[in-house]
Scaffold this motif. Sequence first.
Motif, PDB file in Angstrom:
ATOM      1  N   LEU A  78       0.807  -1.215   0.000  1.00 54.38           N
ATOM      2  CA  LEU A  78       0.000   0.000   0.000  1.00 54.38           C
ATOM      3  C   LEU A  78       0.845   1.272   0.000  1.00 54.38           C
ATOM      4  O   LEU A  78       0.395   2.328  -0.442  1.00 54.38           O
ATOM      5  CB  LEU A  78      -0.937   0.011   1.218  1.00 54.38           C
ATOM      6  N   VAL A  79       2.067   1.169   0.506  1.00 51.60           N
ATOM      7  CA  VAL A  79       2.975   2.315   0.598  1.00 51.60           C
ATOM      8  C   VAL A  79       4.320   1.915   0.013  1.00 51.60           C
ATOM      9  O   VAL A  79       4.801   0.805   0.234  1.00 51.60           O
ATOM     10  CB  VAL A  79       3.137   2.755   2.079  1.00 51.60           C
ATOM     11  N   GLY A  80       4.897   2.831  -0.737  1.00 47.58           N
ATOM     12  CA  GLY A  80       6.238   2.638  -1.262  1.00 47.58           C
ATOM     13  C   GLY A  80       7.216   3.496  -0.482  1.00 47.58           C
ATOM     14  O   GLY A  80       6.863   4.556   0.037  1.00 47.58           O
ATOM     15  N   ARG A  81       8.440   3.033  -0.397  1.00 44.29           N
ATOM     16  CA  ARG A  81       9.500   3.724   0.350  1.00 44.29           C
ATOM     17  C   ARG A  81      10.647   3.971  -0.611  1.00 44.29           C
ATOM     18  O   ARG A  81      11.153   3.050  -1.252  1.00 44.29           O
ATOM     19  CB  ARG A  81       9.936   2.822   1.507  1.00 44.29           C
ATOM     20  N   THR A  82      11.050   5.232  -0.709  1.00 43.24           N
ATOM     21  CA  THR A  82      12.152   5.602  -1.590  1.00 43.24           C
ATOM     22  C   THR A  82      13.278   6.198  -0.765  1.00 43.24           C
ATOM     23  O   THR A  82      13.063   7.160  -0.016  1.00 43.24           O
ATOM     24  CB  THR A  82      11.687   6.639  -2.638  1.00 43.24           C
ATOM     25  N   VAL A  83      14.472   5.611  -0.899  1.00 44.73           N
ATOM     26  CA  VAL A  83      15.650   6.108  -0.186  1.00 44.73           C
ATOM     27  C   VAL A  83      16.517   6.848  -1.195  1.00 44.73           C
ATOM     28  O   VAL A  83      16.890   6.300  -2.234  1.00 44.73           O
ATOM     29  CB  VAL A  83      16.446   4.952   0.457  1.00 44.73           C
ATOM     30  N   THR A  84      16.829   8.105  -0.880  1.00 49.35           N
ATOM     31  CA  THR A  84      17.694   8.921  -1.729  1.00 49.35           C
ATOM     32  C   THR A  84      19.047   9.059  -1.034  1.00 49.35           C
ATOM     33  O   THR A  84      19.099   9.454   0.136  1.00 49.35           O
ATOM     34  CB  THR A  84      17.076  10.321  -1.949  1.00 49.35           C
ATOM     35  N   ALA A  85      20.101   8.707  -1.758  1.00 50.46           N
ATOM     36  CA  ALA A  85      21.445   8.770  -1.182  1.00 50.46           C
ATOM     37  C   ALA A  85      21.834  10.224  -0.947  1.00 50.46           C
ATOM     38  O   ALA A  85      21.927  11.019  -1.873  1.00 50.46           O
ATOM     39  CB  ALA A  85      22.438   8.099  -2.110  1.00 50.46           C
ATOM     40  N   SER A  86      21.981  10.561   0.297  1.00 49.70           N
ATOM     41  CA  SER A  86      22.446  11.879   0.710  1.00 49.70           C
ATOM     42  C   SER A  86      22.935  11.738   2.139  1.00 49.70           C
ATOM     43  O   SER A  86      22.858  10.665   2.732  1.00 49.70           O
ATOM     44  CB  SER A  86      21.323  12.919   0.614  1.00 49.70           C
ATOM     45  N   ILE A  87      23.431  12.813   2.697  1.00 51.50           N
ATOM     46  CA  ILE A  87      23.872  12.762   4.096  1.00 51.50           C
ATOM     47  C   ILE A  87      23.053  13.786   4.862  1.00 51.50           C
ATOM     48  O   ILE A  87      23.205  14.976   4.624  1.00 51.50           O
ATOM     49  CB  ILE A  87      25.380  13.057   4.229  1.00 51.50           C
ATOM     50  N   PRO A  88      22.179  13.378   5.750  1.00 51.04           N
ATOM     51  CA  PRO A  88      21.761  11.997   6.004  1.00 51.04           C
ATOM     52  C   PRO A  88      20.883  11.494   4.863  1.00 51.04           C
ATOM     53  O   PRO A  88      20.366  12.288   4.078  1.00 51.04           O
ATOM     54  CB  PRO A  88      20.956  12.115   7.309  1.00 51.04           C
ATOM     55  N   PRO A  89      20.699  10.160   4.776  1.00 51.88           N
ATOM     56  CA  PRO A  89      19.863   9.619   3.703  1.00 51.88           C
ATOM     57  C   PRO A  89      18.434  10.162   3.806  1.00 51.88           C
ATOM     58  O   PRO A  89      17.914  10.352   4.899  1.00 51.88           O
ATOM     59  CB  PRO A  89      19.878   8.108   3.946  1.00 51.88           C
ATOM     60  N   ARG A  90      17.841  10.426   2.671  1.00 55.79           N
ATOM     61  CA  ARG A  90      16.467  10.919   2.634  1.00 55.79           C
ATOM     62  C   ARG A  90      15.552   9.740   2.332  1.00 55.79           C
ATOM     63  O   ARG A  90      15.779   8.993   1.373  1.00 55.79           O
ATOM     64  CB  ARG A  90      16.313  11.998   1.568  1.00 55.79           C
TER      65      ARG A  90
END
Length: 142
Positions: A78-90
């Motif tokens: 039902l929900v998607g999770r997107t991790v964006t590489a940054s410091i700190p990770p988004r």
Amino acid sequence: MTLSAAQKREITRQEYNANLAECPGHEVLATLSDKWVTLIVDALADGPLRHAELARIVAGASQKMLTQTLRKLERDGLVGRTVTASIPPRVDYELTPLGHSLLPIQRAIKTWAETHIEAVHHARDLYDTAEGQDPPRATPRP
């Protein structure tokens, strides 16, 4: 053992009848009836949000409860999770197409609760008053 077409239809009908104890739909209903699920789905209706943004919108949910609920919603598709590489990770959360299909139903339940809360409180007061008077229990409750 060979089954007739009518027997096969009956088995299929029973497999997904949420009123039957062995129906796998019970798990889904348990998830959908969780108040945090309703509030998170509603919060994500307008687009992706970060965990901290969700925490501000879904008042009262602890960080642990919010994380557990998001994981459950992600697992159920039902929900998607997107991790964006940054410091700190988004990390952003958003409704999937399946989650969007749930939105009108969850919003209707939320709206009903908001609209009828006074009537529910009144009914509770009447019930609690009657319970305090120890009414006769000869007639079973429906």
